[in-house]
Design an enzyme around this catalytic site. Structure first.
Site, PDB file in Angstrom:
ATOM      1  N   LYS A 212       3.747   7.188  -0.185  1.00 30.12           N
ATOM      2  CA  LYS A 212       2.513   6.916  -0.941  1.00 30.12           C
ATOM      3  C   LYS A 212       1.275   7.311  -0.150  1.00 30.12           C
ATOM      4  O   LYS A 212       0.396   7.995  -0.660  1.00 30.12           O
ATOM      5  CB  LYS A 212       2.394   5.410  -1.270  1.00 30.12           C
ATOM      6  CG  LYS A 212       3.491   4.847  -2.126  1.00 30.12           C
ATOM      7  CD  LYS A 212       3.183   3.409  -2.524  1.00 30.12           C
ATOM      8  CE  LYS A 212       3.104   2.441  -1.362  1.00 30.12           C
ATOM      9  NZ  LYS A 212       4.400   2.107  -0.731  1.00 30.12           N
TER      10      LYS A 212
ATOM     11  N   ARG B  99       0.631  -5.245  -5.260  1.00 30.05           N
ATOM     12  CA  ARG B  99       1.961  -5.408  -4.708  1.00 30.05           C
ATOM     13  C   ARG B  99       2.669  -6.626  -5.296  1.00 30.05           C
ATOM     14  O   ARG B  99       3.822  -6.899  -4.951  1.00 30.05           O
ATOM     15  CB  ARG B  99       1.844  -5.608  -3.203  1.00 30.05           C
ATOM     16  CG  ARG B  99       2.437  -4.481  -2.372  1.00 30.05           C
ATOM     17  CD  ARG B  99       2.258  -4.889  -0.922  1.00 30.05           C
ATOM     18  NE  ARG B  99       2.973  -4.083   0.009  1.00 30.05           N
ATOM     19  CZ  ARG B  99       2.456  -3.011   0.621  1.00 30.05           C
ATOM     20  NH1 ARG B  99       1.265  -2.571   0.333  1.00 30.05           N
ATOM     21  NH2 ARG B  99       3.172  -2.371   1.520  1.00 30.05           N
TER      22      ARG B  99
ATOM     23  N   ARG C 204       8.843   6.839  11.813  1.00 32.37           N
ATOM     24  CA  ARG C 204       7.394   6.686  11.895  1.00 32.37           C
ATOM     25  C   ARG C 204       6.996   5.820  13.087  1.00 32.37           C
ATOM     26  O   ARG C 204       6.028   6.101  13.782  1.00 32.37           O
ATOM     27  CB  ARG C 204       6.899   6.054  10.586  1.00 32.37           C
ATOM     28  CG  ARG C 204       5.411   5.894  10.498  1.00 32.37           C
ATOM     29  CD  ARG C 204       5.000   5.505   9.098  1.00 32.37           C
ATOM     30  NE  ARG C 204       5.300   4.113   8.809  1.00 32.37           N
ATOM     31  CZ  ARG C 204       4.983   3.510   7.660  1.00 32.37           C
ATOM     32  NH1 ARG C 204       4.408   4.192   6.697  1.00 32.37           N
ATOM     33  NH2 ARG C 204       5.254   2.243   7.466  1.00 32.37           N
TER      34      ARG C 204
ATOM     35  N   ARG D  58       5.676   2.750  13.458  1.00 29.67           N
ATOM     36  CA  ARG D  58       4.485   1.914  13.535  1.00 29.67           C
ATOM     37  C   ARG D  58       4.895   0.555  14.111  1.00 29.67           C
ATOM     38  O   ARG D  58       6.084   0.241  14.155  1.00 29.67           O
ATOM     39  CB  ARG D  58       3.920   1.753  12.113  1.00 29.67           C
ATOM     40  CG  ARG D  58       2.424   1.552  12.051  1.00 29.67           C
ATOM     41  CD  ARG D  58       1.954   1.677  10.608  1.00 29.67           C
ATOM     42  NE  ARG D  58       2.539   0.626   9.747  1.00 29.67           N
ATOM     43  CZ  ARG D  58       2.495   0.664   8.432  1.00 29.67           C
ATOM     44  NH1 ARG D  58       1.924   1.679   7.812  1.00 29.67           N
ATOM     45  NH2 ARG D  58       3.026  -0.316   7.722  1.00 29.67           N
TER      46      ARG D  58
ATOM     47  N   ARG E  59      10.549  -6.045   4.748  1.00 27.15           N
ATOM     48  CA  ARG E  59       9.582  -5.409   3.840  1.00 27.15           C
ATOM     49  C   ARG E  59      10.274  -4.889   2.586  1.00 27.15           C
ATOM     50  O   ARG E  59       9.731  -4.955   1.489  1.00 27.15           O
ATOM     51  CB  ARG E  59       8.836  -4.268   4.544  1.00 27.15           C
ATOM     52  CG  ARG E  59       8.040  -4.724   5.760  1.00 27.15           C
ATOM     53  CD  ARG E  59       6.672  -4.078   5.881  1.00 27.15           C
ATOM     54  NE  ARG E  59       6.634  -2.641   5.831  1.00 27.15           N
ATOM     55  CZ  ARG E  59       6.824  -1.847   6.887  1.00 27.15           C
ATOM     56  NH1 ARG E  59       7.081  -2.345   8.073  1.00 27.15           N
ATOM     57  NH2 ARG E  59       6.750  -0.543   6.736  1.00 27.15           N
TER      58      ARG E  59
HETATM   59  P1  ADP Z   1       3.936   0.527   3.944  1.00 25.99           P
HETATM   60  O1  ADP Z   1       3.577   1.832   4.547  1.00 25.99           O
HETATM   61  O2  ADP Z   1       5.130  -0.109   4.560  1.00 25.99           O
HETATM   62  O3  ADP Z   1       3.971   0.559   2.438  1.00 25.99           O
HETATM   63  P2  ADP Z   1       1.269  -0.637   4.066  1.00 25.99           P
HETATM   64  O4  ADP Z   1       0.524   0.119   5.087  1.00 25.99           O
HETATM   65  O5  ADP Z   1       0.954  -0.361   2.647  1.00 25.99           O
HETATM   66  O6  ADP Z   1       2.822  -0.498   4.372  1.00 25.99           O
HETATM   67  O7  ADP Z   1       1.120  -2.211   4.304  1.00 25.99           O
HETATM   68  C1  ADP Z   1       1.451  -2.801   5.541  1.00 25.99           C
HETATM   69  C2  ADP Z   1       1.423  -4.318   5.424  1.00 25.99           C
HETATM   70  O8  ADP Z   1       0.125  -4.765   4.992  1.00 25.99           O
HETATM   71  C3  ADP Z   1       2.394  -4.914   4.410  1.00 25.99           C
HETATM   72  O9  ADP Z   1       3.684  -5.089   4.935  1.00 25.99           O
HETATM   73  C4  ADP Z   1       1.687  -6.257   4.080  1.00 25.99           C
HETATM   74  O10 ADP Z   1       1.910  -7.213   5.071  1.00 25.99           O
HETATM   75  C5  ADP Z   1       0.206  -5.882   4.113  1.00 25.99           C
HETATM   76  N1  ADP Z   1      -0.293  -5.493   2.773  1.00 25.99           N
HETATM   77  C6  ADP Z   1      -0.747  -4.268   2.398  1.00 25.99           C
HETATM   78  N2  ADP Z   1      -1.129  -4.261   1.106  1.00 25.99           N
HETATM   79  C7  ADP Z   1      -0.896  -5.517   0.636  1.00 25.99           C
HETATM   80  C8  ADP Z   1      -1.049  -6.151  -0.620  1.00 25.99           C
HETATM   81  N3  ADP Z   1      -1.528  -5.497  -1.702  1.00 25.99           N
HETATM   82  N4  ADP Z   1      -0.706  -7.460  -0.735  1.00 25.99           N
HETATM   83  C9  ADP Z   1      -0.234  -8.145   0.313  1.00 25.99           C
HETATM   84  N5  ADP Z   1      -0.050  -7.603   1.526  1.00 25.99           N
HETATM   85  C10 ADP Z   1      -0.371  -6.307   1.706  1.00 25.99           C
END
Ligand code: ADP
Length: 184
Positions: free
Chosen positions: A14, A89, A128, A130, A141
């Site tokens: 994404k 989410r 990745r 991170r 996750r």
């Molecule tokens: P990924 O690349 O794994 O999709 P993101 O960078 O989008 O991860 O998000 C990393 C973390 O930030 C999530 O695991 C969560 O803890 C938090 N987070 C991001 N967006 C949201 C959201 N809309 N609602 C709740 N937590 C969020």
């Protein structure tokens, strides 16, 4: 006017796709994960509150991210469109967003689901590397994605056009498919 919501599991691509398209179309790429990580780096009150959730692979509480998104979508640069990545989410967040967009007069969004099998997602995330990409946190996750976020696929298919795209292809192929779908 392009207003796009990207759905899909962590590691679906994404962020990468959203960034490519937002750059090309000159609209903001709004990633809640990026905003939270920046807050963490700057040690803002929001970042500090979010950290323990993010480290464990749990979702940050709805109210926190909702407030953040409301503030971001109220800035002037969103008038030309946006790509939302990582929000909503949860169904709660989706209901909130629907109301918010109505108030801001920013309706007419398209929802794109990036479909990628679990094995691919795990492999990509491990690569990745991170901070929150350890195997244990990745598994959590994915669990959270399945229980909290995947229901959004039904939520959006019953409301408006939801398009699903096969994310298990090369970056370029996914970008090309996205452009085709969004133009149609
Ligand atoms: P990924 O690349 O794994 O999709 P993101 O960078 O989008 O991860 O998000 C990393 C973390 O930030 C999530 O695991 C969560 O803890 C938090 N987070 C991001 N967006 C949201 C959201 N809309 N609602 C709740 N937590 C969020």
């Amino acid at each position: 006017m392009t207003r796009l919501i990207f759905l899909g599991p962590p590691g679906a691509g994404k962020g990468t796709q959203a960034k490519t398209l937002a750059d090309e179309w000159n609209i903001p790429h709004i990633s809640t994960g990026d905003i939270l990580r920046q807050g963490l780096k700057d040690q803002t009150p929001l970042g500090v509150k979010a950290q323990s959730y993010m480290d464990k692979g749990e979702l940050v509480p709805d109210e926190l991210v909702q407030e953040m998104v409301q503030e971001r979508l109220s800035q002037v640069d969103t008038k030309s469109g946006w790509i939302l990545d990582g929000f909503p989410r949860t169904v709660n967040q989706a209901v909130f967003l629907e109301k918010l967009l109505r108030i801001l007069n920013q309706n007419g969004e398209k929802v794109v689901n990036l479909d990628v099998p679990d094995e691919t997602v795990i492999a990509r995330l491990l690569e990745r590397g991170r901070k929150d990409d350890s195997e244990e946190v990745i598994r959590r996750r994915l669990e959270v994605y399945r229980s909290e976020t995947a229901p959004l696929i039904d939520f959006y298919s019953s409301r408006q056009t939801l398009v699903s795209i096969n994310g298990n292809q090369s970056l370029e192929e996914v970008t090309a498919e996205l452009k085709k779908v969004i133009a149609s």
